[in-house]
Scaffold this motif. Structure first.
Motif, PDB file in Angstrom:
ATOM      1  N   GLY A 133      -2.446   4.822  -8.970  1.00  0.00           N
ATOM      2  CA  GLY A 133      -3.591   4.820  -8.609  1.00  0.00           C
ATOM      3  C   GLY A 133      -3.961   4.683  -7.126  1.00  0.00           C
ATOM      4  O   GLY A 133      -5.017   4.981  -6.884  1.00  0.00           O
ATOM      5  N   ALA A 134      -3.105   4.119  -6.352  1.00  0.00           N
ATOM      6  CA  ALA A 134      -3.363   3.961  -5.000  1.00  0.00           C
ATOM      7  C   ALA A 134      -3.220   5.207  -4.176  1.00  0.00           C
ATOM      8  O   ALA A 134      -2.194   6.011  -4.721  1.00  0.00           O
ATOM      9  N   ASP A 135      -4.022   5.578  -3.424  1.00  0.00           N
ATOM     10  CA  ASP A 135      -4.126   6.825  -2.620  1.00  0.00           C
ATOM     11  C   ASP A 135      -2.795   6.680  -1.697  1.00  0.00           C
ATOM     12  O   ASP A 135      -1.995   7.811  -1.536  1.00  0.00           O
ATOM     13  N   SER A 136      -2.248   5.415  -1.083  1.00  0.00           N
ATOM     14  CA  SER A 136      -1.257   5.479  -0.284  1.00  0.00           C
ATOM     15  C   SER A 136      -0.726   3.960  -0.460  1.00  0.00           C
ATOM     16  O   SER A 136      -1.505   3.095  -0.837  1.00  0.00           O
ATOM     17  N   VAL A 137       0.597   3.899  -0.193  1.00  0.00           N
ATOM     18  CA  VAL A 137       1.068   2.617  -0.372  1.00  0.00           C
ATOM     19  C   VAL A 137       2.003   2.238   0.940  1.00  0.00           C
ATOM     20  O   VAL A 137       2.638   2.997   1.248  1.00  0.00           O
ATOM     21  N   VAL A 138       1.650   1.075   1.407  1.00  0.00           N
ATOM     22  CA  VAL A 138       2.324   0.457   2.474  1.00  0.00           C
ATOM     23  C   VAL A 138       3.341  -0.450   2.255  1.00  0.00           C
ATOM     24  O   VAL A 138       2.782  -1.561   1.366  1.00  0.00           O
ATOM     25  N   ILE A 139       4.647  -0.357   2.501  1.00  0.00           N
ATOM     26  CA  ILE A 139       5.682  -1.512   2.173  1.00  0.00           C
ATOM     27  C   ILE A 139       5.828  -2.298   3.539  1.00  0.00           C
ATOM     28  O   ILE A 139       6.320  -1.942   4.544  1.00  0.00           O
ATOM     29  N   ALA A 140       5.298  -3.556   3.314  1.00  0.00           N
ATOM     30  CA  ALA A 140       5.432  -4.660   4.175  1.00  0.00           C
ATOM     31  C   ALA A 140       6.188  -5.897   4.082  1.00  0.00           C
ATOM     32  O   ALA A 140       5.442  -6.631   4.484  1.00  0.00           O
ATOM     33  N   ALA A 141       7.098  -5.558   3.149  1.00  0.00           N
ATOM     34  CA  ALA A 141       7.783  -6.725   2.472  1.00  0.00           C
ATOM     35  C   ALA A 141       8.625  -7.643   3.689  1.00  0.00           C
ATOM     36  O   ALA A 141       8.775  -8.895   3.393  1.00  0.00           O
ATOM     37  N   GLY A 142       9.142  -7.062   4.807  1.00  0.00           N
ATOM     38  CA  GLY A 142       9.900  -7.617   5.674  1.00  0.00           C
ATOM     39  C   GLY A 142      11.196  -8.009   5.309  1.00  0.00           C
ATOM     40  O   GLY A 142      11.703  -7.500   3.996  1.00  0.00           O
ATOM     41  N   PRO A 143      11.656  -8.751   6.030  1.00  0.00           N
ATOM     42  CA  PRO A 143      13.108  -9.194   5.633  1.00  0.00           C
ATOM     43  C   PRO A 143      13.325 -10.380   4.413  1.00  0.00           C
ATOM     44  O   PRO A 143      14.560 -10.297   4.059  1.00  0.00           O
TER      45      PRO A 143
END
Length: 229
Positions: A133-143
């Motif tokens: 349902g999200a228009d865009s996804v940002v992966i910012a999980a880091g190390p």
């Protein structure tokens, strides 16, 4: 009315900055953070934007790459940099912060932003149903991303592993230092007309024999147990 929604995975440094910037631009953001329900072995706080070292932000000198990036972020009214500057502690040309105060400040900024919905959930893969349902996804999980999410990222990238390297600094007791030999100065020499004997670092001059003795003492010292991650 803007109905665009963004999912940001990871409430660390990049994730919080990203979520705050998007919210200020008028977008609705769902920020997924696995804490406090789940922590990596390196996490100790329930706050967002947790730093593992007070000196993690490195140089603040604009002649360096990381320092120039900070200057550009300040010029763009970065929440990250505003909080870091407010929580700054002495460290010469480096930007060091009070880690706990910084994390609390960033957590408060996220909580105060009405367009950000903070969800405690561990995202285990790029196809996690929570991201639907999200228009865009940002992966910012880091190390410190979970093993499952790291494996999902590696598969998407067509690689076997994702890599991250870091170092650990030894802790030296102050009472073990001979202050008749040790001198106080900034990390990279005198800064801003700094008088001799002042600065934010204790410097220990050594000849080769002294350095080799110090090196061996480090090898023989009690070690911090290595983490599997």
């Amino acid at each position: 009315m803007n109905m665009t929604s963004i999912a940001v995975v990871g409430g660390g440094l990049a994730g919080c900055e990203c979520a705050l910037r998007l919210a200020r631009a008028g977008l609705d953001v769902t920020l997924f953070e696995q804490k406090p329900g789940f922590r990596s072995p390196a996490h100790v706080s329930d706050c967002l934007a947790e730093l593992v070292c007070s000196n993690s932000l490195r140089s603040d000198e604009s002649a360096s790459g990381v320092g120039l990036l900070k200057a550009e972020m300040r010029a763009l009214d970065s929440d990250f940099m505003s909080a870091a500057d407010a929580c700054r502690v002495p460290a010469g040309k480096a930007l060091a912060v009070d880690r706990e105060a910084f994390a609390r400040a960033m957590t408060a900024r996220v909580a105060a932003q009405p367009r950000i919905r903070l969800v405690e959930r561990r995202i285990s893969a790029l196809d996690d149903p929570a991201l639907d349902g999200a228009d865009s996804v940002v992966i910012a999980a880091g190390p410190l991303a979970s093993e499952e999410l790291s494996a999902s990222l590696a598969e998407a990238l067509g690689t076997e592993h994702c890599y991250f390297y870091d170092a650990i600094a030894p802790i030296v007791w102050t009472h073990s230092l001979d202050m008749n030999v040790v001198f106080r100065a900034s990390r990279y020499g005198c800064e801003n007309g700094e008088p001799a004997g002042q600065g934010d670092y204790l410097n220990c001059p050594m000849n080769r024999e002294e350095y080799e003795t110090f090196y061996q003492a480090l090898l023989d010292a009690r070690k911090v147990e290595a983490r599997a991650f």
